[in-house]
Design a protein around this motif. Structure first.
Motif, PDB file in Angstrom:
ATOM      1  N   PHE A 140       0.861  -1.178   0.000  1.00 11.04           N
ATOM      2  CA  PHE A 140       0.000   0.000   0.000  1.00 11.04           C
ATOM      3  C   PHE A 140       0.900   1.230   0.000  1.00 11.04           C
ATOM      4  O   PHE A 140       1.495   1.555   1.034  1.00 11.04           O
ATOM      5  N   PRO A 141       1.037   1.914  -1.142  1.00 13.48           N
ATOM      6  CA  PRO A 141       1.981   3.037  -1.206  1.00 13.48           C
ATOM      7  C   PRO A 141       1.678   4.114  -0.169  1.00 13.48           C
ATOM      8  O   PRO A 141       2.587   4.753   0.352  1.00 13.48           O
ATOM      9  N   GLU A 142       0.407   4.311   0.173  1.00  9.71           N
ATOM     10  CA  GLU A 142       0.028   5.393   1.101  1.00  9.71           C
ATOM     11  C   GLU A 142       0.569   5.150   2.505  1.00  9.71           C
ATOM     12  O   GLU A 142       0.777   6.106   3.264  1.00  9.71           O
ATOM     13  N   VAL A 143       0.796   3.872   2.876  1.00 10.09           N
ATOM     14  CA  VAL A 143       1.274   3.581   4.239  1.00 10.09           C
ATOM     15  C   VAL A 143       2.627   4.234   4.487  1.00 10.09           C
ATOM     16  O   VAL A 143       2.920   4.692   5.591  1.00 10.09           O
ATOM     17  N   ASP A 144       3.463   4.293   3.456  1.00  7.78           N
ATOM     18  CA  ASP A 144       4.798   4.878   3.616  1.00  7.78           C
ATOM     19  C   ASP A 144       4.847   6.338   3.182  1.00  7.78           C
ATOM     20  O   ASP A 144       5.922   6.931   3.132  1.00  7.78           O
ATOM     21  N   ASP A 145       3.703   6.920   2.873  1.00 10.61           N
ATOM     22  CA  ASP A 145       3.652   8.306   2.413  1.00 10.61           C
ATOM     23  C   ASP A 145       3.301   9.217   3.597  1.00 10.61           C
ATOM     24  O   ASP A 145       2.218   9.075   4.179  1.00 10.61           O
ATOM     25  N   PRO A 146       4.215  10.130   3.990  1.00 11.58           N
ATOM     26  CA  PRO A 146       3.966  10.938   5.191  1.00 11.58           C
ATOM     27  C   PRO A 146       2.740  11.843   5.067  1.00 11.58           C
ATOM     28  O   PRO A 146       2.249  12.355   6.074  1.00 11.58           O
ATOM     29  N   ARG A 147       2.213  12.042   3.871  1.00 10.10           N
ATOM     30  CA  ARG A 147       1.020  12.876   3.737  1.00 10.10           C
ATOM     31  C   ARG A 147      -0.254  12.147   4.166  1.00 10.10           C
ATOM     32  O   ARG A 147      -1.307  12.739   4.288  1.00 10.10           O
ATOM     33  N   TYR A 148      -0.135  10.830   4.369  1.00 13.10           N
ATOM     34  CA  TYR A 148      -1.308  10.045   4.741  1.00 13.10           C
ATOM     35  C   TYR A 148      -1.202   9.579   6.185  1.00 13.10           C
ATOM     36  O   TYR A 148      -0.110   9.286   6.682  1.00 13.10           O
ATOM     37  N   LEU A 149      -2.331   9.504   6.828  1.00 14.82           N
ATOM     38  CA  LEU A 149      -2.425   8.919   8.157  1.00 14.82           C
ATOM     39  C   LEU A 149      -2.978   7.504   7.986  1.00 14.82           C
ATOM     40  O   LEU A 149      -3.994   7.308   7.313  1.00 14.82           O
ATOM     41  N   THR A 150      -2.295   6.530   8.571  1.00 16.13           N
ATOM     42  CA  THR A 150      -2.750   5.144   8.448  1.00 16.13           C
ATOM     43  C   THR A 150      -3.424   4.700   9.735  1.00 16.13           C
ATOM     44  O   THR A 150      -2.842   4.825  10.812  1.00 16.13           O
ATOM     45  N   VAL A 151      -4.631   4.206   9.619  1.00 15.29           N
ATOM     46  CA  VAL A 151      -5.362   3.674  10.770  1.00 15.29           C
ATOM     47  C   VAL A 151      -5.703   2.225  10.452  1.00 15.29           C
ATOM     48  O   VAL A 151      -6.314   1.947   9.417  1.00 15.29           O
ATOM     49  N   ILE A 152      -5.281   1.303  11.308  1.00 15.56           N
ATOM     50  CA  ILE A 152      -5.570  -0.120  11.078  1.00 15.56           C
ATOM     51  C   ILE A 152      -6.576  -0.565  12.132  1.00 15.56           C
ATOM     52  O   ILE A 152      -6.332  -0.401  13.332  1.00 15.56           O
ATOM     53  N   ARG A 153      -7.687  -1.080  11.669  1.00 14.89           N
ATOM     54  CA  ARG A 153      -8.746  -1.444  12.612  1.00 14.89           C
ATOM     55  C   ARG A 153      -9.331  -2.803  12.215  1.00 14.89           C
ATOM     56  O   ARG A 153      -9.853  -2.961  11.109  1.00 14.89           O
ATOM     57  N   PRO A 154      -9.194  -3.811  13.091  1.00 15.10           N
ATOM     58  CA  PRO A 154      -9.802  -5.114  12.770  1.00 15.10           C
ATOM     59  C   PRO A 154     -11.325  -5.000  12.793  1.00 15.10           C
ATOM     60  O   PRO A 154     -11.883  -4.264  13.605  1.00 15.10           O
ATOM     61  N   LEU A 155     -11.961  -5.712  11.900  1.00 13.55           N
ATOM     62  CA  LEU A 155     -13.416  -5.660  11.800  1.00 13.55           C
ATOM     63  C   LEU A 155     -13.949  -7.088  11.793  1.00 13.55           C
ATOM     64  O   LEU A 155     -13.485  -7.910  11.018  1.00 13.55           O
ATOM     65  N   ARG A 156     -14.868  -7.372  12.694  1.00 13.73           N
ATOM     66  CA  ARG A 156     -15.480  -8.699  12.740  1.00 13.73           C
ATOM     67  C   ARG A 156     -16.862  -8.621  12.130  1.00 13.73           C
ATOM     68  O   ARG A 156     -17.663  -7.771  12.524  1.00 13.73           O
ATOM     69  N   THR A 157     -17.161  -9.445  11.159  1.00 11.95           N
ATOM     70  CA  THR A 157     -18.470  -9.355  10.525  1.00 11.95           C
ATOM     71  C   THR A 157     -18.944 -10.729  10.069  1.00 11.95           C
ATOM     72  O   THR A 157     -18.125 -11.612   9.797  1.00 11.95           O
ATOM     73  N   ARG A 158     -20.238 -10.894  10.031  1.00 13.60           N
ATOM     74  CA  ARG A 158     -20.803 -12.145   9.539  1.00 13.60           C
ATOM     75  C   ARG A 158     -21.085 -11.996   8.059  1.00 13.60           C
ATOM     76  O   ARG A 158     -21.897 -11.159   7.673  1.00 13.60           O
ATOM     77  N   GLY A 159     -20.474 -12.767   7.255  1.00 12.02           N
ATOM     78  CA  GLY A 159     -20.727 -12.674   5.820  1.00 12.02           C
ATOM     79  C   GLY A 159     -19.540 -13.221   5.056  1.00 12.02           C
ATOM     80  O   GLY A 159     -18.443 -13.349   5.605  1.00 12.02           O
ATOM     81  N   SER A 160     -19.764 -13.542   3.808  1.00 12.79           N
ATOM     82  CA  SER A 160     -18.664 -14.019   2.983  1.00 12.79           C
ATOM     83  C   SER A 160     -17.747 -12.837   2.655  1.00 12.79           C
ATOM     84  O   SER A 160     -18.149 -11.669   2.752  1.00 12.79           O
ATOM     85  N   VAL A 161     -16.528 -13.135   2.257  1.00 15.35           N
ATOM     86  CA  VAL A 161     -15.584 -12.079   1.860  1.00 15.35           C
ATOM     87  C   VAL A 161     -16.206 -11.216   0.775  1.00 15.35           C
ATOM     88  O   VAL A 161     -16.149  -9.982   0.815  1.00 15.35           O
ATOM     89  N   HIS A 162     -16.879 -11.866  -0.176  1.00 14.20           N
ATOM     90  CA  HIS A 162     -17.389 -11.100  -1.302  1.00 14.20           C
ATOM     91  C   HIS A 162     -18.580 -10.237  -0.923  1.00 14.20           C
ATOM     92  O   HIS A 162     -18.769  -9.154  -1.472  1.00 14.20           O
ATOM     93  N   ALA A 163     -19.398 -10.699   0.044  1.00 15.56           N
ATOM     94  CA  ALA A 163     -20.510  -9.858   0.501  1.00 15.56           C
ATOM     95  C   ALA A 163     -19.967  -8.607   1.208  1.00 15.56           C
ATOM     96  O   ALA A 163     -20.497  -7.509   1.038  1.00 15.56           O
ATOM     97  N   VAL A 164     -18.911  -8.775   1.984  1.00 16.81           N
ATOM     98  CA  VAL A 164     -18.335  -7.635   2.708  1.00 16.81           C
ATOM     99  C   VAL A 164     -17.706  -6.641   1.729  1.00 16.81           C
ATOM    100  O   VAL A 164     -17.882  -5.426   1.838  1.00 16.81           O
ATOM    101  N   ILE A 165     -17.008  -7.161   0.739  1.00 22.03           N
ATOM    102  CA  ILE A 165     -16.389  -6.291  -0.261  1.00 22.03           C
ATOM    103  C   ILE A 165     -17.457  -5.556  -1.067  1.00 22.03           C
ATOM    104  O   ILE A 165     -17.374  -4.352  -1.310  1.00 22.03           O
ATOM    105  N   GLU A 166     -18.486  -6.283  -1.441  1.00 24.66           N
ATOM    106  CA  GLU A 166     -19.557  -5.670  -2.233  1.00 24.66           C
ATOM    107  C   GLU A 166     -20.214  -4.534  -1.448  1.00 24.66           C
ATOM    108  O   GLU A 166     -20.544  -3.488  -1.993  1.00 24.66           O
ATOM    109  N   ASN A 167     -20.364  -4.727  -0.139  1.00 19.48           N
ATOM    110  CA  ASN A 167     -20.960  -3.684   0.698  1.00 19.48           C
ATOM    111  C   ASN A 167     -20.084  -2.425   0.705  1.00 19.48           C
ATOM    112  O   ASN A 167     -20.580  -1.305   0.591  1.00 19.48           O
TER     113      ASN A 167
END
Ligand code: FES
Length: 251
Positions: A140-167
């Protein structure tokens, strides 16, 4: 979700398996002095950090009596099963069987392993059991770019990977379901959408939207302006939403 919940289909059955790809399974900081349990398509996998700092990943089942290995102990030689003390290296081979005089590395004592890599704060697994990776994990180029703030947050959800992505990539739902936060139902204006396909991703660019009146949109760009908006699906498990409102960029 588990297979035992009535009326529910296990999520593993809903997502097609694309095994020859990289998947984020943990943050680097999650894998420390104790074994960590994760799952990929419902397959339990134990991660651990060896004394030399390397992260390893094997099936969370001891080939001796099927005991979960995440209850085991990290030792210099590998991960020791808590039940009878067999020790497994990061390559899945059995390194030690207590009371066995001789070589312990018989194929029947091997546990399947996954290749793990650390990059930009994430632990990635190559999805193929006992496979060899092709290329490196995505960066992810933005992670090493000082102009961006990176926030990493785990998310627990019920659903297939594709349903979550589609949402995440479903723009029209925001006006109604999150009405007032970003867009509002009723603020209608025709815009253009250009969809492009690339080797590893597909991109939709939305053109001609003025800054929405919602609270979050005002927060992101107090001065207003035109919205440039890209949504991307990167094979096989990543969604990317990029907004540029006025002169500000947000990813
Ligand atoms: Fe793991 Fe026996 S169950 S060593």
């Amino acid at each position: 979700m588990t297979a035992s919940e009535p009326g529910l289909v296990p999520t593993a059955a809903l997502s097609p398996r694309v095994e020859r790809a990289w998947y984020v399974v943990a943050r680097c900081a999650d894998v420390g002095r104790a074994p960590v349990l994760r799952a990929l398509w419902g397959t339990p996998i134990v991660l651990w950090r060896a004394p030399d700092g390397a992260v390893h990943a094997v099936l969370d089942r001891c080939p001796h009596r099927n005991v979960p290995l995440h209850d085991g102990k990290i030792e210099p030689e590998g991960l020791r099963c808590r039940y009878h003390g067999w020790v497994f290296g990061g390559d899945g081979a059995c390194r030690h069987v207590p009371a066995l005089d001789g070589a312990s590395e018989a194929p029947a004592r091997r546990v399947p392993r996954w290749v793990a890599r650390e990059q930009q704060g994430f632990v990635w697994l190559w999805g193929e059991r006992d496979g060899e990776p092709v290329g490196s994990p995505p960066s992810f180029p933005e992670v090493d770019d000082p102009r961006y703030l990176t926030v990493i947050r785990p998310l627990r959800t019920r659903g297939s990977v594709h349903a979550v992505i589609e949402n995440a990539l479903d723009v029209p739902h925001t006006g109604f379901l999150h009405g007032g936060w970003f867009r509002k139902d009723g603020d209608r204006k025709p815009i253009r959408c250009v969809v492009e396909r690339f080797d590893d991703h597909v991109q939709a660019e939305y053109i001609g939207e003025s800054r929405p009146k919602g609270f979050v949109a005002r927060l992101l760009s107090p001065s207003g302006g035109e919205v440039r908006h890209f949504d991307r699906f990167r094979m096989p498990s990543m969604s990317e939403v990029e907004y540029a409102i006025g002169t500000e960029n947000h990813l």
